[in-house]
Motif scaffolding. Structure first.
Motif, PDB file in Angstrom:
ATOM      1  N   MET A  78       0.843  -1.187   0.000  1.00  0.00           N
ATOM      2  CA  MET A  78       0.000   0.000   0.000  1.00  0.00           C
ATOM      3  C   MET A  78       0.885   1.246   0.000  1.00  0.00           C
ATOM      4  N   ASP A  79       0.286   2.388  -0.309  1.00  0.00           N
ATOM      5  CA  ASP A  79       1.052   3.624  -0.349  1.00  0.00           C
ATOM      6  C   ASP A  79       1.242   4.192   1.055  1.00  0.00           C
ATOM      7  N   THR A  80       2.091   5.192   1.170  1.00  0.00           N
ATOM      8  CA  THR A  80       2.421   5.770   2.475  1.00  0.00           C
ATOM      9  C   THR A  80       1.199   6.375   3.162  1.00  0.00           C
ATOM     10  N   ILE A  81       0.330   7.030   2.396  1.00  0.00           N
ATOM     11  CA  ILE A  81      -0.861   7.633   2.987  1.00  0.00           C
ATOM     12  C   ILE A  81      -1.743   6.563   3.627  1.00  0.00           C
ATOM     13  N   THR A  82      -1.942   5.460   2.925  1.00  0.00           N
ATOM     14  CA  THR A  82      -2.785   4.389   3.453  1.00  0.00           C
ATOM     15  C   THR A  82      -2.196   3.795   4.722  1.00  0.00           C
ATOM     16  N   ALA A 131       4.908   2.186  13.920  1.00  0.00           N
ATOM     17  CA  ALA A 131       4.941   0.759  13.582  1.00  0.00           C
ATOM     18  C   ALA A 131       4.220   0.477  12.267  1.00  0.00           C
ATOM     19  N   SER A 132       3.257   1.326  11.915  1.00  0.00           N
ATOM     20  CA  SER A 132       2.550   1.166  10.632  1.00  0.00           C
ATOM     21  C   SER A 132       3.431   1.557   9.450  1.00  0.00           C
ATOM     22  N   GLN A 133       4.515   2.291   9.709  1.00  0.00           N
ATOM     23  CA  GLN A 133       5.410   2.752   8.650  1.00  0.00           C
ATOM     24  C   GLN A 133       6.759   2.028   8.636  1.00  0.00           C
ATOM     25  N   ILE A 134       7.170   1.467   9.763  1.00  0.00           N
ATOM     26  CA  ILE A 134       8.537   0.997   9.928  1.00  0.00           C
ATOM     27  C   ILE A 134       9.001  -0.017   8.883  1.00  0.00           C
ATOM     28  N   PRO A 135       8.162  -0.929   8.373  1.00  0.00           N
ATOM     29  CA  PRO A 135       8.684  -1.859   7.361  1.00  0.00           C
ATOM     30  C   PRO A 135       9.223  -1.161   6.109  1.00  0.00           C
ATOM     31  N   ASP A 136       8.708   0.032   5.810  1.00  0.00           N
ATOM     32  CA  ASP A 136       9.157   0.758   4.616  1.00  0.00           C
ATOM     33  C   ASP A 136      10.472   1.499   4.835  1.00  0.00           C
ATOM     34  N   ILE A 137      11.105   1.253   5.962  1.00  0.00           N
ATOM     35  CA  ILE A 137      12.419   1.853   6.195  1.00  0.00           C
ATOM     36  C   ILE A 137      13.434   1.333   5.184  1.00  0.00           C
ATOM     37  N   THR A 153       0.840  -7.537   5.818  1.00  0.00           N
ATOM     38  CA  THR A 153      -0.192  -8.376   5.213  1.00  0.00           C
ATOM     39  C   THR A 153      -0.963  -7.624   4.139  1.00  0.00           C
ATOM     40  N   SER A 154      -1.266  -6.349   4.370  1.00  0.00           N
ATOM     41  CA  SER A 154      -1.993  -5.576   3.358  1.00  0.00           C
ATOM     42  C   SER A 154      -1.181  -5.448   2.077  1.00  0.00           C
ATOM     43  N   ASP A 155       0.143  -5.360   2.201  1.00  0.00           N
ATOM     44  CA  ASP A 155       0.994  -5.247   1.011  1.00  0.00           C
ATOM     45  C   ASP A 155       0.953  -6.511   0.154  1.00  0.00           C
ATOM     46  N   VAL A 156       0.657  -7.643   0.763  1.00  0.00           N
ATOM     47  CA  VAL A 156       0.583  -8.899   0.007  1.00  0.00           C
ATOM     48  C   VAL A 156      -0.571  -8.856  -0.991  1.00  0.00           C
ATOM     49  N   PHE A 157      -1.614  -8.087  -0.675  1.00  0.00           N
ATOM     50  CA  PHE A 157      -2.823  -8.113  -1.493  1.00  0.00           C
ATOM     51  C   PHE A 157      -2.713  -7.287  -2.777  1.00  0.00           C
ATOM     52  N   ASN A 158      -1.684  -6.420  -2.906  1.00  0.00           N
ATOM     53  CA  ASN A 158      -1.567  -5.687  -4.172  1.00  0.00           C
ATOM     54  C   ASN A 158      -0.493  -6.292  -5.068  1.00  0.00           C
ATOM     55  N   ARG A 173       8.104 -13.753  -3.765  1.00  0.00           N
ATOM     56  CA  ARG A 173       7.318 -12.560  -3.488  1.00  0.00           C
ATOM     57  C   ARG A 173       5.834 -12.930  -3.515  1.00  0.00           C
ATOM     58  N   LEU A 174       5.190 -12.876  -2.359  1.00  0.00           N
ATOM     59  CA  LEU A 174       3.770 -13.169  -2.292  1.00  0.00           C
ATOM     60  C   LEU A 174       2.978 -11.975  -2.798  1.00  0.00           C
ATOM     61  N   THR A 175       2.084 -12.218  -3.740  1.00  0.00           N
ATOM     62  CA  THR A 175       1.267 -11.156  -4.296  1.00  0.00           C
ATOM     63  C   THR A 175      -0.042 -11.728  -4.805  1.00  0.00           C
ATOM     64  N   PHE A 176      -1.155 -11.146  -4.355  1.00  0.00           N
ATOM     65  CA  PHE A 176      -2.470 -11.578  -4.816  1.00  0.00           C
ATOM     66  C   PHE A 176      -2.988 -10.676  -5.929  1.00  0.00           C
ATOM     67  N   GLY A 177      -2.627  -9.396  -5.884  1.00  0.00           N
ATOM     68  CA  GLY A 177      -3.068  -8.463  -6.919  1.00  0.00           C
ATOM     69  C   GLY A 177      -4.547  -8.138  -6.860  1.00  0.00           C
ATOM     70  N   THR A 178      -5.178  -8.345  -5.697  1.00  0.00           N
ATOM     71  CA  THR A 178      -6.619  -8.136  -5.606  1.00  0.00           C
ATOM     72  C   THR A 178      -7.013  -6.785  -5.001  1.00  0.00           C
ATOM     73  N   VAL A 179      -6.027  -6.042  -4.522  1.00  0.00           N
ATOM     74  CA  VAL A 179      -6.286  -4.714  -3.956  1.00  0.00           C
ATOM     75  C   VAL A 179      -5.279  -3.743  -4.568  1.00  0.00           C
ATOM     76  N   PRO A 180      -5.717  -2.568  -5.035  1.00  0.00           N
ATOM     77  CA  PRO A 180      -4.768  -1.619  -5.620  1.00  0.00           C
ATOM     78  C   PRO A 180      -3.817  -1.051  -4.572  1.00  0.00           C
ATOM     79  N   ILE A 181      -2.649  -0.610  -5.006  1.00  0.00           N
ATOM     80  CA  ILE A 181      -1.675  -0.027  -4.084  1.00  0.00           C
ATOM     81  C   ILE A 181      -2.260   1.218  -3.407  1.00  0.00           C
ATOM     82  N   VAL A 182      -2.964   2.034  -4.173  1.00  0.00           N
ATOM     83  CA  VAL A 182      -3.706   3.167  -3.616  1.00  0.00           C
ATOM     84  C   VAL A 182      -5.182   2.798  -3.663  1.00  0.00           C
ATOM     85  N   ASP A 183      -5.738   2.444  -2.513  1.00  0.00           N
ATOM     86  CA  ASP A 183      -7.127   1.980  -2.452  1.00  0.00           C
ATOM     87  C   ASP A 183      -8.016   3.106  -1.933  1.00  0.00           C
TER      88      ASP A 183
END
Length: 288
Positions: free
Chosen positions: A1-5, A37-43, A105-110, A124-134
């Protein structure tokens, strides 16, 4: 997901906690923990600063997004709470753990996917069922915020918990529909991928057979729209490309499958899941 989300996820977690018995310092610590903690993985984006071998595509959303690293991230914020904010109890640990879990987990869905099982698996786990910017997720949070202002008698944490239920329901509905579409096309192609559209319940289906890749817009509620058939130059020798542009070798390994471009001017590859208006924004090339 994007940073805003991801930021909205952090705020949503913060607002979902009953803070009636918390003092100002505890509330501030909770806010920092929820959003941080919602942002830290994107470090992992800082790895661009020292990437000289074209590995960023593998590093981004790699080990920092592993579900196995989530407890360590949570421990990091727990220690910050104890040392900086002098908070007691273990609540901060579980809040941080939840925030990191939601991020990863949310990142897996895009379509971009994550190294969710690293270091035990590089897939790389990816479902592609949710857009990066939802935008639906944004809208749900907006409605929840407006509701908290219009109905002050209803506890804020209750409204935001309802919002979370709606978000989970939205992702579930999107993913079920995407799964059905995937199964419908699975027998027609050797390789198949999904990329969710910004329009709810609509998807781009990318199917590959040998050197042809089909781009199809489809949903369970509308008739399929065949966008384009792309021909991939699979016979091209990519060794020179990989030698001159190491990032291309990384992209080739990272993507489920690629389109090979080989003409008089350049040779390169791109990921067809991000194909828009005749080109993909995720590609690597070398000018001849």
């Amino acid at each position: 997901m994007d940073t805003i989300t991801h930021t909205l996820f952090g705020v949503g977690i913060y607002q979902s906690v009953n803070k009636e018995k918390m003092n100002k310092k505890q509330k501030y610590a909770l806010l920092i923990t929820s959003i941080g903690a919602s942002q830290i993985p994107d470090i992992d984006v800082i790895s661009q600063l020292w990437d000289t071998t074209g590995q960023y595509q593998m590093w981004h959303r790699g080990i920092t997004h592993s579900i196995f690293l989530a407890p360590l991230w949570a421990l990091f914020f727990y220690i910050i709470n104890r040392l900086v904010f002098k908070t007691k109890g273990i609540q901060s640990y579980f809040i941080a753990l939840l925030a990191v879990f939601i991020h990863n987990t949310s990142d897996v869905f895009n379509a971009w996917g994550t190294g969710y099982l690293e270091p035990f698996s590089s897939v790389r786990l990816t479902f592609g069922t949710v857009p990066i910017v939802d935008l639906v997720i944004w809208f749900i949070f907006l409605l929840t915020f407006i509701g908290s202002k219009l109905y002050p008698k209803v506890k804020t944490h209750v409204l935001f918990r309802i919002g979370w239920v709606l978000i989970v329901l939205h992702i579930a509905i999107q993913s079920i529909q995407g799964s059905i579409l995937y199964k419908n096309y699975k027998t027609d192609y050797q390789d198949l991928a999904l990329s969710a559209s910004f329009v709810p319940w609509h998807f781009t289906v990318i199917g590959k057979n040998d050197n042809t890749i089909d781009i199809i817009n489809d949903s369970l509620l509308t008739k399929a729209d065949f966008v384009e058939r792309i021909t991939s130059s699979n016979e091209a020798d990519l060794n020179l490309l990989f030698a001159e542009n190491p990032a291309a070798a990384t992209l080739y390994k990272w993507s489920p499958f690629v389109v090979v471009v080989d003409d008089n001017n350049r040779i390169g590859i791109y990921d067809p899941r991000f194909y828009r208006n005749g080109d993909s924004f995720l590609g690597e090339y070398w000018d001849k």
